[in-house]
Design a protein around this motif. Structure first.
Motif, PDB file in Angstrom:
ATOM      1  N   LEU A  38      21.652  -6.379   0.467  1.00  0.00           N
ATOM      2  CA  LEU A  38      22.793  -6.757   1.306  1.00  0.00           C
ATOM      3  C   LEU A  38      23.164  -5.587   2.224  1.00  0.00           C
ATOM      4  CD1 LEU A  38      24.774  -8.711  -1.420  1.00  0.00           C
ATOM      5  CD2 LEU A  38      23.547  -9.711   0.520  1.00  0.00           C
ATOM      6  N   SER A  39      24.445  -5.265   2.316  1.00  0.00           N
ATOM      7  CA  SER A  39      24.858  -4.211   3.261  1.00  0.00           C
ATOM      8  C   SER A  39      24.536  -2.798   2.775  1.00  0.00           C
ATOM      9  CB  SER A  39      26.345  -4.328   3.585  1.00  0.00           C
ATOM     10  OG  SER A  39      27.116  -4.195   2.419  1.00  0.00           O
ATOM     11  N   GLN A  40      24.015  -2.660   1.555  1.00  0.00           N
ATOM     12  CA  GLN A  40      23.620  -1.329   1.089  1.00  0.00           C
ATOM     13  C   GLN A  40      22.418  -0.801   1.871  1.00  0.00           C
ATOM     14  OE1 GLN A  40      24.011  -0.359  -3.261  1.00  0.00           O
ATOM     15  NE2 GLN A  40      23.883  -2.593  -3.389  1.00  0.00           N
ATOM     16  N   GLY A  41      21.658  -1.701   2.498  1.00  0.00           N
ATOM     17  CA  GLY A  41      20.481  -1.308   3.254  1.00  0.00           C
ATOM     18  C   GLY A  41      20.764  -1.008   4.714  1.00  0.00           C
ATOM     19  N   VAL A  42      22.056  -0.794   5.050  1.00  0.00           N
ATOM     20  CA  VAL A  42      22.447  -0.487   6.433  1.00  0.00           C
ATOM     21  C   VAL A  42      23.281   0.784   6.466  1.00  0.00           C
ATOM     22  CG1 VAL A  42      23.702  -1.287   8.472  1.00  0.00           C
ATOM     23  CG2 VAL A  42      22.588  -2.956   6.975  1.00  0.00           C
ATOM     24  N   PHE A  43      22.922   1.677   7.367  1.00  0.00           N
ATOM     25  CA  PHE A  43      23.730   2.858   7.676  1.00  0.00           C
ATOM     26  C   PHE A  43      24.069   2.759   9.158  1.00  0.00           C
ATOM     27  CE2 PHE A  43      21.551   4.099   3.907  1.00  0.00           C
ATOM     28  CZ  PHE A  43      22.307   5.086   3.288  1.00  0.00           C
ATOM     29  N   TYR A  44      25.332   2.842   9.486  1.00  0.00           N
ATOM     30  CA  TYR A  44      25.784   2.767  10.877  1.00  0.00           C
ATOM     31  C   TYR A  44      25.822   4.180  11.447  1.00  0.00           C
ATOM     32  CZ  TYR A  44      26.995  -1.920   9.455  1.00  0.00           C
ATOM     33  OH  TYR A  44      26.919  -3.206   8.977  1.00  0.00           O
ATOM     34  N   VAL A  45      25.137   4.380  12.564  1.00  0.00           N
ATOM     35  CA  VAL A  45      25.038   5.698  13.177  1.00  0.00           C
ATOM     36  C   VAL A  45      26.215   5.892  14.125  1.00  0.00           C
ATOM     37  CG1 VAL A  45      23.629   7.247  14.584  1.00  0.00           C
ATOM     38  CG2 VAL A  45      22.520   5.625  13.013  1.00  0.00           C
TER      39      VAL A  45
END
Length: 163
Positions: free
Chosen positions: A118-125
């Motif tokens: 889910l959202s654990q696989g996203v890092f916002y730069v």
């Protein structure tokens, strides 16, 4: 007595609108990912599949930290809006056009790419740093802290991918 009951009901309702997931350490994300990229989110389009709404997200690839990718790829996320009907999947990644992100992706048997955990696989730069957004996701368990600077995250991901 009445205010306490109202508080308990409201607290229970707020907790019910979350997906519960095991906290994924960075090492697990890297090991399970077929592809780790730095990308800019392009156009999005939601569509129906088997009574579910999914969203196709175009990505412009800036850098590949693990795996191989073309300059433009598509990923599919859970939820979205088709016409007047919307479907929310609590904890699903929110990928807005123009956002710069680091994504941990896994290919399904069909070849379709999905964001891991889910959202654990996203890092916002954001500038030279990264942040995470676990809105609608209740994480359980412990995991080591992750780097907060983009260059440190890249170094750690590449290091873990080489192990």
């Amino acid at each position: 007595m009445r205010p306490i009951v109202v508080f308990l009901v409201l607290a229970h309702a707020a907790a019910a609108q979350a997906t519960v997931a095991r906290r994924a350490p960075l090492s697990d994300l890297v090991q399970r990912a077929d592809l780790v990229v730095v990308a800019t989110v392009g156009a999005t389009e939601s569509f129906w599949r088997d009574q579910r709404i999914l969203t196709r997200v175009e990505l412009g690839i800036e850098d590949v930290w693990h795996g191989r990718a073309d300059q433009r790829i598509e990923v599919v996320t859970l939820g979205g809006t088709v016409g007047d009907i919307g479907q929310i999947v609590h904890g699903a990644p929110r990928l807005s056009p123009g956002a710069r992100v680091v994504l941990f992706l896994r290919a399904r048997a069909s070849g379709e790419l999905r964001v891991l955990e889910l959202s654990q696989g996203v890092f916002y730069v954001e500038r030279s740093g990264v942040r995470r957004d676990f809105h609608g996701l209740r994480l359980v368990g412990d995991a080591p802290p992750v780097p907060r600077m983009l260059v440190e995250l890249e170094h750690r991901v590449r290091e873990l991918a080489d192990e």
